[in-house]
Design a protein around this motif. Structure first.
Motif, short mmCIF file in Angstrom:
data_model
loop_
_atom_site.label_atom_id
_atom_site.label_comp_id
_atom_site.label_asym_id
_atom_site.label_seq_id
_atom_site.Cartn_x
_atom_site.Cartn_y
_atom_site.Cartn_z
N LEU B 87 2.23 53.53 2.72
CA LEU B 87 2.30 53.08 1.32
C LEU B 87 3.68 53.41 0.78
CD1 LEU B 87 -1.15 54.13 -0.17
CD2 LEU B 87 -0.44 51.92 0.73
N PHE B 88 4.17 52.59 -0.17
CA PHE B 88 5.48 52.85 -0.75
C PHE B 88 5.33 53.95 -1.79
CE2 PHE B 88 5.85 48.08 0.12
CZ PHE B 88 6.22 48.32 1.43
N PRO B 89 5.90 55.13 -1.53
CA PRO B 89 5.62 56.28 -2.39
C PRO B 89 6.15 56.14 -3.80
CG PRO B 89 7.24 56.84 -0.71
CD PRO B 89 6.77 55.47 -0.40
N HIS B 90 7.13 55.24 -4.00
CA HIS B 90 7.71 55.12 -5.33
C HIS B 90 7.07 54.00 -6.13
CE1 HIS B 90 9.59 52.29 -2.72
NE2 HIS B 90 10.31 51.74 -3.68
#
Lengths: 251, 322
Positions: B87-90
């Motif tokens: 998942l894209f953490p930002h």
């Protein structure tokens, strides 16, 4: 999201502000300086107002930091792309090696080649301060979680989209720490610029050393130190607000 | 959408990762690729969305050779789920799920609606999860978001690379069950890589066993467990008969007979078993109770007939896939 100011931060800023006011207004500075330096004939540096010198200094440091940031991030990105990867070890070594050379030496070595004035000093400053930006850009881009990159690529992002939407935002906290280091280094190092005729807060320091006037040395050194602290604080706060926004850190 | 590997080979340095693989996946099938690590299953999977390009042979998606389709375009229409989710953490959960629709240029409202739908589908109430950050999710929740993200643009094909390999066994079982439920409604063509035989048997319509880059066998689970090939026998293990039983429910063994007559409601106590239990559980219950027959009840409490040890022996010895 706003991080609340702590009592200490507030006190520090207030004291810094007061200190800066004293330094910038000659009529206040003169009596203040005559306390620690009673034997100084002319306690306030007479050639230029400290405020003007501070502006020169700020302009020189920020211009150098700006150029260093553009070059550092640019080279950092290029060296981590598939096409530029061959140069990554070279770039890394060059960056590590150059970091060990003190900035005064860079300037001393630069003067014979590029002469005196604003531009050669700018060049020397950029050469030295590009390293923290480059280093951190490499570290930031090289240490991204591989699963995230694989997911981005696997869902059909172009290389450019991966760079812009995933890699750079994730590496931003590390890169901006590098920029902050670069700015602080520049503010400190730019004082040496006076030796090469670039003006700035180094002028009272150099003149004070030559004329044996510690009051001049003191005001140049204090003002540049204060400027470095201020910029460090401002940039540090900016970084924090980005980090709390992006929530990259695990809780 | 159908998939096909046609005499595909790939070599990494000295290692023949995939060796003349030929295999077809009909539309709507859930094919499990399984084998020991380094057998080429992940490489084969990644050839479908061109994360790996084969040296010889061709890979067809919906009859089209993928090497003629721009990789970026191809990938936007193939769902991809990986073990470590990525998942894209930002980005918030909603932005993660909406990533592919955004690449495809959907309108904001359409993306929002789709994200809502998908979070419902994977069992994460949107009002609780849409605005969360990935760092605050548990492993199981993160992988649900990963599945939702892969399904976002409603791709006809779904590639899953050990998707439930990094979560604890209990969560894994829940995720498997949920995924079967989702798959039964969506009917995607799925290629699922795992090294967990139980998972393969539970999920696969068909299991393809690979070893050293070669396809050893491809068959429905029940048939595979009867395969006499020494590698397969070794791979399926000494308890393959039990695995066969685990694959079938009591209801299936009894032929889904119509309820006999409504009996008094009974819980699964000694001597009784629910029709949605597996035959493996039935056997275990017989052994524990020292009985040779169990009365079967539907989840609603209706008597469904009697399951005998003979039924189990017959099934374990090798029944035709039902």
């Amino acid at each position: 999201m706003k991080t609340p100011w702590s009592y200490r931060q507030f006190l520090g800023s207030a004291l810094g502000m007061l200190f800066m006011l004293i330094l910038l207004i000659p009529s206040i500075l003169s009596p203040v300086l005559s306390v620690p330096f009673p034997e100084a004939q002319d306690p306030v540096f007479p050639r230029k107002m400290l405020a003007v010198l501070a502006l020169e200094h700020l302009w020189l440091s920020l211009a150098a930091a700006g150029l260093a940031t553009i070059i550092g991030i640019g080279v950092g990105i290029a060296a981590t792309r598939p096409a530029g990867r061959t140069f990554l070890p070279l770039v890394r070594d060059a960056s590590a090696l150059a970091q060990t050379v003190p900035p005064a030496a860079v300037l001393a070595l630069a003067i014979p080649f590029v002469g005196f004035g604003f531009q050669p000093v700018l060049l020397a400053l950029v050469l030295y301060s590009v390293l923290p930006v480059l280093d951190n850009t490499l570290a930031g881009l090289e240490n991204l979680p591989s699963a995230v990159l694989e997911a981005a690529q696997g869902m059909g992002m172009t290389r450019f989209q991966v760079l812009l939407q995933i890699e750079l935002p994730l590496a931003l906290p590390v890169i901006s720490a590098g920029i902050r280091t670069s700015v602080v280094i520049n503010v400190g190092t730019a004082t040496i610029g006076a030796l090469a005729g670039a003006g700035g807060l180094g002028s009272p320091i150099v003149a004070g050393l030559i004329r044996d006037n510690p009051a001049w040395v003191f005001q140049g050194a204090a003002a540049s130190a204060l400027m470095a602290l201020f910029l460090n604080g401002i940039l540090g706060r900016l970084e924090k607000s980005w980090a709390s926004h992006s929530k990259v850190e695990k809780t | 959408m159908t998939l096909e590997w046609k005499k595909v080979s790939k070599r990494f340095g000295d290692k023949q990762a995939v060796d003349e693989l030929s295999l077809e996946v009909p539309e709507g099938e859930l094919l499990v690729l399984i084998g020991p690590s380094g057998c080429g299953k992940t490489t084969s999977l990644k050839m479908i969305n061109r994360l790996v390009d084969p040296q010889t042979g061709s890979v067809l998606v919906g009859g089209r050779d993928v090497s003629h389709v721009p990789a970026v375009e191809l990938r936007r229409h193939i769902g991809y789920v990986i073990q470590h989710v990525g998942l894209f953490p930002h980005m918030r959960v909603s932005e993660n799920v909406g990533a592919v629709p955004k690449l495809l240029g959907w309108s904001k409202e359409k993306i929002e609606q789709r994200v809502h739908e998908l979070l419902e589908l994977v069992g994460l109430p949107p009002q609780d999860y849409a605005q969360s950050w990935p760092a605050h999710l548990s492993g199981g929740e993160a992988q649900r978001v990963g599945v939702a993200r892969a399904l976002a643009a409603d791709p006809p094909v779904l590639l899953m690379d050990e998707p439930f390999g990094a979560v604890d066994p209990l969560t894994r079982e829940i995720l498997q069950r949920e995924f079967l439920r989702i798959q039964s409604t969506l009917g995607k063509t799925v290629v699922f890589v795992t090294h967990d035989l139980d998972e393969a048997i539970r999920l696969g319509d068909r299991i393809a066993v690979m070893n050293e880059g070669r396809l050893v066998a491809a068959a429905p689970p029940a048939e595979l467990l009867l395969n006499a090939d020494p590698f397969i026998r070794d791979f399926t293990g000494e308890d393959r008969a039990l695995r066969r039983l685990a694959r079938l429910s009591v209801g299936q063994a009894l032929g889904d007979a119509t309820p006999m007559k409504s009996a008094s409601r009974r819980d699964a106590s000694v001597g009784a078993i629910r029709t949605d239990a597996t035959l493996k559980e039935a056997l275990s219950q017989m052994l524990e109770a020292g009985e040779t027959s169990l009365e079967a009840f539907s989840p609603a409490g209706r008597s469904m007939g009697t399951l005998t040890l003979e039924d189990l022996l017959e099934r374990a010895a090798g029944e035709v896939a039902s």
